[in-house]
Design an enzyme around this catalytic site. Sequence first.
Site, short mmCIF file in Angstrom:
data_model
loop_
_atom_site.label_atom_id
_atom_site.label_comp_id
_atom_site.label_asym_id
_atom_site.label_seq_id
_atom_site.Cartn_x
_atom_site.Cartn_y
_atom_site.Cartn_z
N HIS A 119 0.82 -1.21 0.00
CA HIS A 119 0.00 0.00 0.00
C HIS A 119 0.85 1.25 0.00
O HIS A 119 2.00 1.24 0.45
CB HIS A 119 -0.92 0.02 1.23
CG HIS A 119 -1.96 -1.06 1.20
ND1 HIS A 119 -2.47 -1.63 2.33
CD2 HIS A 119 -2.58 -1.67 0.15
CE1 HIS A 119 -3.37 -2.54 2.00
NE2 HIS A 119 -3.45 -2.57 0.68
N LEU B 147 -1.01 -0.19 21.39
CA LEU B 147 -2.36 -0.75 21.48
C LEU B 147 -2.50 -1.65 22.70
O LEU B 147 -3.51 -1.61 23.41
CB LEU B 147 -2.69 -1.52 20.20
CG LEU B 147 -2.99 -0.68 18.95
CD1 LEU B 147 -2.94 -1.52 17.69
CD2 LEU B 147 -4.35 0.01 19.07
N ASP C 111 -0.73 -1.47 25.48
CA ASP C 111 -0.69 -0.63 26.68
C ASP C 111 -2.02 0.08 26.90
O ASP C 111 -2.39 0.38 28.04
CB ASP C 111 0.44 0.41 26.55
CG ASP C 111 1.82 -0.25 26.55
OD1 ASP C 111 1.92 -1.42 26.99
OD2 ASP C 111 2.78 0.41 26.11
N GLY D 135 -4.93 -1.18 26.27
CA GLY D 135 -5.97 -2.11 26.69
C GLY D 135 -6.48 -3.04 25.61
O GLY D 135 -7.35 -3.88 25.87
N VAL E 110 -3.62 -7.82 22.06
CA VAL E 110 -2.65 -7.90 20.97
C VAL E 110 -1.88 -9.22 21.07
O VAL E 110 -1.20 -9.46 22.07
CB VAL E 110 -1.67 -6.71 21.00
CG1 VAL E 110 -0.69 -6.80 19.84
CG2 VAL E 110 -2.43 -5.38 20.94
N SER F 164 1.96 -12.62 17.52
CA SER F 164 2.25 -12.69 16.08
C SER F 164 0.94 -12.77 15.31
O SER F 164 -0.12 -12.99 15.90
CB SER F 164 3.11 -13.92 15.76
OG SER F 164 2.37 -15.10 16.04
#
Length: 738
Positions: free
Chosen positions: A403, A422, A424, A426, A429, A432
Site C-alpha cells: 500500500h 495498542l 498498553d 488495553g 494484541v 504474532s
Amino acid sequence: MANAEKTSSGSDIDEKKRKRKLSNRESARRSRLKKQKMMEDTIHEISTLERRIKEYSERCKVARRRLDSLESENAGLRSEKTWLSSYVRDLENMMATTSLTLTQSGGDEQEANADGDCRRRPWQQYALSKMATGQLFSRTTQALFYNYKQLPVQRMLDFDFLCGRETPSVAGIINPGSEGFQKLFFGQEEIAIPVHAAIEAACAAHPTADVFINFASFRSAAASSMAALKQPTIKVVAIIAEGVPESDTKQLIAYARANNKVVIGPATVGGIQAGAFKIGDTAGTIDNIIQCKLYRPGSVGFVSKSGGMSNEMYNTVARVTDGIYEGIAIGGDVFPGSTLSDHILRFNNIPQIKMMVVLGELGGRDEYSLVEALKQGKVNKPVVAWVSGTCARLFKSEVQFGHAGAKSGGEMESAQAKNQALMDAGAIVPTSFEALESAIKETFDKLVEEGKVSPIKEVTPPQIPEDLSSAIKSGKVRAPTHIISTISDDRGEEPCYAGVPMSSIIEQGLGVGDVISLLWFKRSLPRYCTKFIEICIMLCADHGPCVSGAHNTIVTARAGKDLVSSLVSGLLTIGPRFGGAIDDAARYFKDACDRNLTPYEFVEGMKKKGIRVPGIGHRIKSRDNRDKRVELLQKFARSNFPSVKYMEYAVTVESYTLSKANNLVMNVDGAIGSLFLDLLAGSGMFTKQEIDEIVQIGYLNGLFVLARSIGLIGHTFDQKRLKQPLYRHPWEDVLYTK
C-alpha cells in the site's frame, strides 16, 4: 566601563521581556481566534445534525402515510409493505442515533501533539457524527454504481438474493454520456436496472439511494466523488480506485467532514454488513461469502486497511466466532477517507456488535487515534488488534510494502511500536499474526461464557443459480450455439481468414483477391484466379452517373442522407435488369454447354420459355462498338486460364444472337459469368457439386455488388464534396398523361 556593560546587559534583558510579552499576547490572540473558530464549527455541525433529524422525520412521515394507504389494498403489495416497514425502522434508528450525538455534544478539547498526532477534536467528532453513532448500512440500503462494471454489480445482486433481500441493493447505474437499462440477474429473475448519464439525474431518480460506489479510474475518481458528496441524498461514498492524488483526497475528506458524510477509500475494496448490504467485490465470490457466513449477521465488527486481508480475516473470524456483523476496508492510501478509529467508535455504539477486530499495518499514525480512544474509555467492548509489518526491521533500509501508506517513517510508525501502544491502551494484541486467530477465539469464547453473546441460529442460504457461461466451462451443462461460422475466427491473438492468420496474409503480400478467395471460397486459389477476381472488381467498380444504381445514390446523397443510406439506395437497384445477371448467365450457359445444346437450340429454347438470354444484349454497345471490359476479360482468360470452354460457348451464342440484332452482344455480366465457370472448373479445386452450389447461392453477383459499392461510395463523396442541393427531376423530362 563596567557600568556601561551592566547598563547594556540590563537593556538586553528588558528587550527580551518585551518581546516575550508581545509573543504571549499574539499566542493568546491566536488561541482565542482558534477557539472561536472551533465554536463556530461546532455550532454549524449541531445545526447540521438538527436539520438531519428534521429530514429523517419528514421521510418517516411520508413512509408511514404510504404504509397506512396500503393497509386496505391487496396482497400483491406485500413486498412494498415489507420494504417500507424496514425503511421506517431504519429512519427511526437514524433519528435516535443522531439525537444521541446532540446530547453528547460536550467534551474537552484535545489539541494535536507536536508530532502531529491525529486524535479527534470535538468539532471533528461532530463532523463524523453519523459514523460515530451507528451502522452505515441496512437491509434496505440502496446504492448508485458509477462507471458500470458487470461483475461487481452482479456480485452485489447475488449477495442480495443470498441474504433474502426484498429489493436489489443497486438502484441505478451511472455511465457518463449513456442512458437506458442494463440487464442483470436477481436470483433467477432477470431485471433491468436504470442507467443514467449524470450523477445529478441518478440521485434525483433514486432519492432513497444514499451510497455512491465509485468505480471510476484514478483520473476521474476525485471529481465524480466530489459531485456525489454534494448531492443531498448521498451519505456514503466508496472510492475503489488506487492512485487518487493525495491533494484531491484531502479535499474530499474535508468536504465530507464538514457536511456529515462518510468516505470509504480511496484504494478500497469497500465494506459489508453481513446479511444486509455489500459494496462491489467485497468478500469475493459467492462461495467465499457462504464459507465466511456473511449471508447472516454475526457479532464481530472488523476494520482493516487491506481489502485482500479483509477476505482472509472474514474467513478466520467465521471459523472461531459466530461471524462478522460488519466489515470495512478503509484502503491503503496515506490519507484514507475514514480511519480505523472512526469505525471502531462506530462499532462500539452498535448493540449487535459484541467485539471488534482491527488489522492495521506499519506506516502512518492512524492506529494511535485508536490508542487514544481506548485510553479515554470511549471503547467499552473488547478490541483484538494486530499491526502487520513486523518483518520490516529485518531489512537494512526502509521498505515500501504493497500500500501507499505501508511505509514506516520512524520508530512510532513501526508495527512493533503500534502493537505495543495498542496493548498498553488495553487492546488484546497477540504475539504474532499466526496467534491472531487464537486471540479472537479466546475473546469470543469469554464473551459467550459471560452470557454477552447469544447463540445465532444458523440458516441455509438459497442456492444462487449458476451463470450459463461458467456452467458450460465447468462441464455441468451443454448448450446449443446460435451461429455457425467457418470462414473466420477471432478468438486467438489475431483474426484468421479460413485458418490463415492475418499476419501471414500481410507477410506474403496477398491482395484483395486472395482475401476474397479465403472468405468466399474457404481456400487459397491460384494467383491467376485471384488476379481475375481483382480485374472484375476494377472493371465493374463504376459505369458513370447515369446508370440506375449511381443515379439513386446521387439523389439520396443530395437529399442529405448519410453514406450508408446513399450506398444502400444504389445497391437496391441491382437485380436481373442491372448488374444482377451474372449468376443467371453462368447458370444458363453452364446448363446449355453441359447438355451440348447448339446456340440455336439454346437461344430458341429460351425464347419459347419467354426468358431473355442473360449476359447477352446492351443498350449502347453493338457489333461495331464492343464493350471494352468484355474484351479485356476475354484476353486475360485466354492468356492465363487452363481452359475457356464456357467462354467459347458464350461467344458462339453471341455470334448467333448478333445475326438477329446488332445490339445483342455479350455484356460484362455474360463475360464474368462464363469466365467464372472456367475459373471454377479449370482450377481443379472445386467439385461439380461445389460449382453448382456456388452458382446457385449467388456468389457471382456478389462480385458485382462488391465492385459497384466502390463507385457508389465515390458518387456519395462526390456529391457531398460539391455541396449539391436537393435533386428535383425536371418537368420537361416527364410525360404527363391520363
